[in-house]
Design an enzyme around this catalytic site. Sequence first.
Site, short mmCIF file in Angstrom:
data_model
loop_
_atom_site.label_atom_id
_atom_site.label_comp_id
_atom_site.label_asym_id
_atom_site.label_seq_id
_atom_site.Cartn_x
_atom_site.Cartn_y
_atom_site.Cartn_z
N ARG A 270 -3.70 -10.06 26.74
CA ARG A 270 -4.43 -11.08 25.97
C ARG A 270 -5.96 -10.95 26.06
NH1 ARG A 270 -0.43 -15.89 27.62
NH2 ARG A 270 -1.30 -15.22 29.61
N ASP B 226 0.85 -1.20 0.00
CA ASP B 226 0.00 0.00 0.00
C ASP B 226 0.88 1.25 0.00
OD1 ASP B 226 -2.39 1.43 0.24
OD2 ASP B 226 -2.33 1.42 2.43
N HIS B 227 0.60 2.19 -0.87
CA HIS B 227 1.33 3.47 -0.93
C HIS B 227 2.86 3.31 -0.95
CE1 HIS B 227 -2.16 6.06 -0.63
NE2 HIS B 227 -2.63 5.23 0.28
#
Length: 316
Positions: free
Chosen positions: A280, A81-82
């Site tokens: 968690r 991306d980009h």
Amino acid sequence: MIVTTAQLFKIAYGRYAIGAYNINNAEQAMGLFRGCVQSKAPFIIQISKGARKYTDKRMLEAIIRAASEIFPEAVFAVHLDHGDEETCYDCIKSGFYSSVMIDASHDPFEKNIEITKRVVDAAHAKGISVEAELGMLGGVEEDIKVEEGNACLTDPAQAEEFVKKTGCDSLACAIGTSHGAFKFKGRQSLHFDVLEKIKARLPGFPLVMHGSSSVPKEEVDRINKAGGAIKDSMGVDVKEYLPAAKLGVTKVNIDTDGRLVWTRVHREFFRDKPGEFDFRPPGKVFMDEYTKFIATRNELLGSAGQLDEVRSKLKK
Ligand code: G3H
Ligand code: 13P
Ligand code: ZN
């Protein structure tokens, strides 16, 4: 199963859009794969330059390989991306990416063509497809901030010339969206008029919509109630995803909305359990919430329920 972006585009074009979701860590990957398998949708995993640096690019690749083993039903492409030119070459060389995005949209038209063409030649030599960008979205993307006044919509005539001269495989068009949570002041529509003109000049050619997060008000309200301070945020109307897909928008990029899910879950969790310090339990809540978020987005994009058809078309 990792497939090419081009294969997915060919199947989806003009009918529905493929969700392109950014990931940075294992929890996002789990939610993404689960959400796409549950909603039976093909998808694109996007990795930004920042994501490659966050832990280590090899860590992300290993997470994706592992997720693909855990979810053998998943059908997806992996996309940079980009990218800048150097990162594109690194991804092309790695052999792991189905496609790369060269974003030279901040350069003048001719220079954008020159850079994009170089990347296209290198990528095509390895069977990898290239997304390019023309026009300028507002908002912040990594190290570049475009003020609203400088954002400009894609010119349809230029789009046609750009695609012919560069040989790129898909084109990110500026049609009124911007990156991040602050897209519009008040409800606003996509520029369907521009999209129609681009489609008329480039029939059958896959277009990409960046800045597609919807920035749900209820999500922002919950974040703010849990101690956040996200003001004046407004995103894309999700009811416009499918009409845009029918006009050739085959890839819809969503990142910010996923970050909002993460922020809401963690702010609410630690507000309600101030004595908690184990990451968690909220991580598990996040994975479940992100799974639901992805599945609902795929419904809106029209990609939900398409997996069987995609698998049978890939075999042909
Ligand atoms: O358009 C940018 C994407 O939302 C990726 O964001 O560069 O902060 O990873 P990032
Ligand atoms: P959003 O900021 O609207 O999620 O857009 C993401 C994007 O365009 C990634 O390339
Ligand atoms: Zn983008």
